[in-house]
Design a protein around this motif. Structure first.
Motif, short mmCIF file in Angstrom:
data_model
loop_
_atom_site.label_atom_id
_atom_site.label_comp_id
_atom_site.label_asym_id
_atom_site.label_seq_id
_atom_site.Cartn_x
_atom_site.Cartn_y
_atom_site.Cartn_z
N LEU A 220 0.70 -1.17 0.00
CA LEU A 220 -0.08 -0.15 0.04
C LEU A 220 0.89 1.49 -0.06
CD1 LEU A 220 -3.02 1.35 0.15
CD2 LEU A 220 -2.42 1.33 2.90
N ALA A 221 1.91 1.13 0.81
CA ALA A 221 2.69 2.40 0.70
C ALA A 221 3.47 2.75 -0.31
CB ALA A 221 3.76 2.16 2.04
N VAL A 222 3.82 1.68 -0.90
CA VAL A 222 4.63 1.91 -2.45
C VAL A 222 3.76 2.24 -3.34
CG1 VAL A 222 5.99 0.73 -4.06
CG2 VAL A 222 6.43 0.43 -1.57
N ILE B 1 2.12 0.93 7.41
CA ILE B 1 3.27 0.27 7.60
C ILE B 1 4.05 0.51 9.01
CG2 ILE B 1 4.32 1.93 6.14
CD1 ILE B 1 5.13 -2.16 6.13
N MET B 2 3.82 1.85 9.28
CA MET B 2 4.27 2.29 10.59
C MET B 2 3.81 1.44 11.86
SD MET B 2 4.86 6.11 12.15
CE MET B 2 3.14 6.33 12.14
N PHE C 222 8.30 6.22 10.50
CA PHE C 222 8.61 7.53 11.16
C PHE C 222 9.47 8.44 10.36
CE2 PHE C 222 11.31 9.84 14.27
CZ PHE C 222 10.38 10.58 14.73
N THR C 223 10.34 7.85 9.56
CA THR C 223 11.43 8.64 8.54
C THR C 223 10.46 9.57 7.72
OG1 THR C 223 13.15 7.21 8.90
CG2 THR C 223 13.14 8.73 6.99
N MET C 224 9.54 8.97 7.02
CA MET C 224 8.69 9.45 6.03
C MET C 224 7.62 10.32 6.68
SD MET C 224 9.02 8.58 3.09
CE MET C 224 7.63 9.34 2.37
N ILE D 177 8.77 12.49 9.32
CA ILE D 177 9.83 13.40 9.47
C ILE D 177 10.01 14.41 8.39
CG2 ILE D 177 12.07 13.89 10.15
CD1 ILE D 177 10.54 13.36 12.49
N ILE D 178 10.07 13.72 7.19
CA ILE D 178 10.20 14.40 5.88
C ILE D 178 8.97 15.04 5.54
CG2 ILE D 178 10.56 14.11 3.43
CD1 ILE D 178 12.11 11.48 3.98
N MET D 179 7.88 14.56 5.81
CA MET D 179 6.37 15.20 5.66
C MET D 179 6.52 16.46 6.51
SD MET D 179 4.69 14.02 3.01
CE MET D 179 4.54 12.75 2.34
N TYR D 180 6.95 16.40 7.94
CA TYR D 180 6.71 17.23 8.88
C TYR D 180 7.47 18.55 8.41
CZ TYR D 180 4.96 14.33 12.58
OH TYR D 180 4.17 13.62 13.37
N ALA D 181 8.46 18.54 7.58
CA ALA D 181 9.06 19.90 7.03
C ALA D 181 8.18 20.60 6.12
CB ALA D 181 10.50 19.43 6.33
N HIS D 182 7.34 19.78 5.52
CA HIS D 182 6.59 20.60 4.30
C HIS D 182 5.37 20.96 5.41
CE1 HIS D 182 8.61 19.47 1.06
NE2 HIS D 182 8.28 18.04 1.31
N TYR D 183 4.76 20.31 6.34
CA TYR D 183 4.03 20.81 7.33
C TYR D 183 4.31 22.08 8.23
CZ TYR D 183 0.45 20.25 11.21
OH TYR D 183 -0.59 20.22 11.98
N ILE D 184 5.38 22.13 8.67
CA ILE D 184 5.90 23.34 9.38
C ILE D 184 5.92 24.45 8.60
CG2 ILE D 184 7.49 24.36 10.82
CD1 ILE D 184 5.76 22.17 12.07
N GLY D 185 6.62 24.20 7.27
CA GLY D 185 6.53 25.30 6.13
C GLY D 185 5.13 25.88 5.73
N ARG D 186 4.10 25.14 5.88
CA ARG D 186 2.89 25.58 5.25
C ARG D 186 2.36 26.32 6.47
NH1 ARG D 186 -2.73 23.50 4.38
NH2 ARG D 186 -3.88 25.46 5.32
#
Length: 441
Positions: free
Chosen positions: A270-272, A300-301, A334-336, A338-347
């Protein structure tokens, strides 16, 4: 039929004869077919319209013998060095004559017949109250809009049952309360599953639309998250209810291991594939980032959370592969995140909070660090007391449990920060700031 002298050939270099007639009254041309009988191509019929000319239609002046002034008079515009009109389109101002249109004496304004809109304009609707003008909808149309997002209900209910089971401070009746939530969760999951199947059978094509929709498809994750809570609830309220020597316990424990590996395989696919489809078919603006974009990676997490719950009761031979796979799944999710959190905070920094009806989804950001903290502690506690990772005679269990505790504390504070940000976002002082005034001290 004679042509208006204002229509002139765009390119006059083809005409070598001095008898050229811009009115198409050339004796060498075929008036029936509009082409030159001497072999000229169809470009002899290419004409441009000029603003006008001073020559009447019954005269046939020789254009090639005109001087620049005569050519300019003929075209009523500027000409270039070769004597042809210049393209002045867009180089000068354009004047448009405006005329007001007066209504006829019998014309009257159209009367509005939409009384609901007039009433809504006079009395604005409170979004927190039921709209009395909303039409009644039958069960069939409602069923067509029964989406995957409903599985957030079973995801939350099953999560509560699991959290009750792992509470460190117990009291009589705690497990009974958790078991009630577990049974209610199964009941809700069965109802939601029946409604989804009925929707897909009653309205053909809705299944494909649901899994390819840019928003609804994101909520495929809660369906698998609900399955994860059922697996962990079964471990806590069914498997652990049997004594270690009970003959039924062996095959139930094996069934939990099989369910874990099937779940990990399905959620990894599903994740892929879901993210691959989203990357290829949909476009999401980063200025509109929402934590719901994390939902395809959530299932998957939670493989790590399932491993933390079921690994302790598994045989030693099956326990370590489950813990290793659970740690890898938790790391991927969790790694994915963290990557998404960067866009979240930027938004949030760039455009601020989402619309108030979408702010509840901000609590989704609390999940990754809190689930990871829970999985670290659970998997560390599932290790044998004499676990030796490198086989050098040094027991690694206590070291790994200490690292898990430190990492969990690190992540717990991060989860608390996201929780407070979401809580402030949904508070009334953000919804209705005009009702609150700051007092100067």
């Amino acid at each position: 039929m004679a042509m208006d002298p204002r229509y002139q050939p765009a390119d006059l270099s083809f005409q070598s004869s001095s008898n050229f007639n811009p009115n198409l009254n050339n004796p060498d041309s075929d008036s029936n077919h509009g082409r030159n009988l001497s072999g000229q191509t169809s470009r002899t019929n290419t004409w441009v319209q000029t603003p006008g000319g001073p020559y009447p239609m019954d005269q046939n002046p020789n254009f090639q013998n005109f001087g620049p002034n005569q050519q300019q008079d003929y075209f009523q515009g500027s000409v270039n060095a070769n004597g042809y009109p210049e393209d002045v389109k867009g180089k000068g101002p354009t004047y448009v004559t405006e005329r007001s249109v007066q209504p006829t004496p019998n014309e009257t304004p159209r009367e509005s017949i939409d009384l609901e809109k007039e009433k809504a304009a006079a009395e604005p609707h409170d979004p927190h109250k039921k709209d009395p003008n909303q039409p009644w909808m039958a069960f069939g149309p409602r069923l067509k809009h029964f989406t995957w997002a409903w599985y957030t209900l079973t995801m939350a209910t099953g999560g509560i049952a699991t959290l009750i089971a792992v509470q460190p401070h117990r009291f009589p009746g705690l497990i009974t309360i958790g078991a009630i939530f577990y049974i209610v969760n199964l009941f809700f999951f069965a109802i939601l599953g029946a409604c989804m199947v009925l929707r897909f059978t009653k309205f053909p094509g809705t299944f494909k639309e649901s899994v390819t929709h840019e928003r609804e498809a994101l909520f495929l994750g809660p369906f698998f998250l609900s399955i994860a809570t059922i697996i962990t609830g079964t471990q806590k309220y069914v498997v652990e209810s049997y004594e270690a020597s009970h003959p039924m316990r062996g095959w139930i424990v094996t069934s939990m291991a099989i369910a874990f590996w099937v779940y990990v395989f399905m959620t990894f696919c599903l994740a892929v594939f879901q993210y691959s489809f989203l990357f290829a078919k949909h476009t999401y603006m980063l200025t509109k980032f929402m934590p719901s974009w994390l939902l395809p990676i959530f299932p998957i997490m939670l493989g790590g959370t399932i491993a933390a719950v079921i690994a302790k009761d598994q045989p030693v031979g099956a326990r370590m592969p489950i813990i290793a796979a659970g740690l890898g799944c938790q790391g991927l999710g969790f790694t994915m995140s963290i990557i998404m959190y960067a866009h979240y905070i930027g938004r949030l920094m760039q455009v601020g909070y989402p619309n108030r009806e979408h702010r509840g989804a901000m609590f989704i950001g609390v999940g990754p660090p809190s689930f990871t903290a829970l999985a670290f502690i659970g998997m560390a506690n599932a290790l044998d007391d004499d676990f030796d990772l490198q086989g050098d005679g040094l027991i690694d269990t206590k070291v790994l449990r200490t690292l898990a505790l430190v990492s969990a504390l690190f992540l717990w504070v991060l989860a608390m920060w996201f929780f407070m940000i979401a809580l402030i976002a949904v508070s009334p002082i953000i919804f209705y700031p005009q009702d609150y005034q700051l007092i100067d001290c």
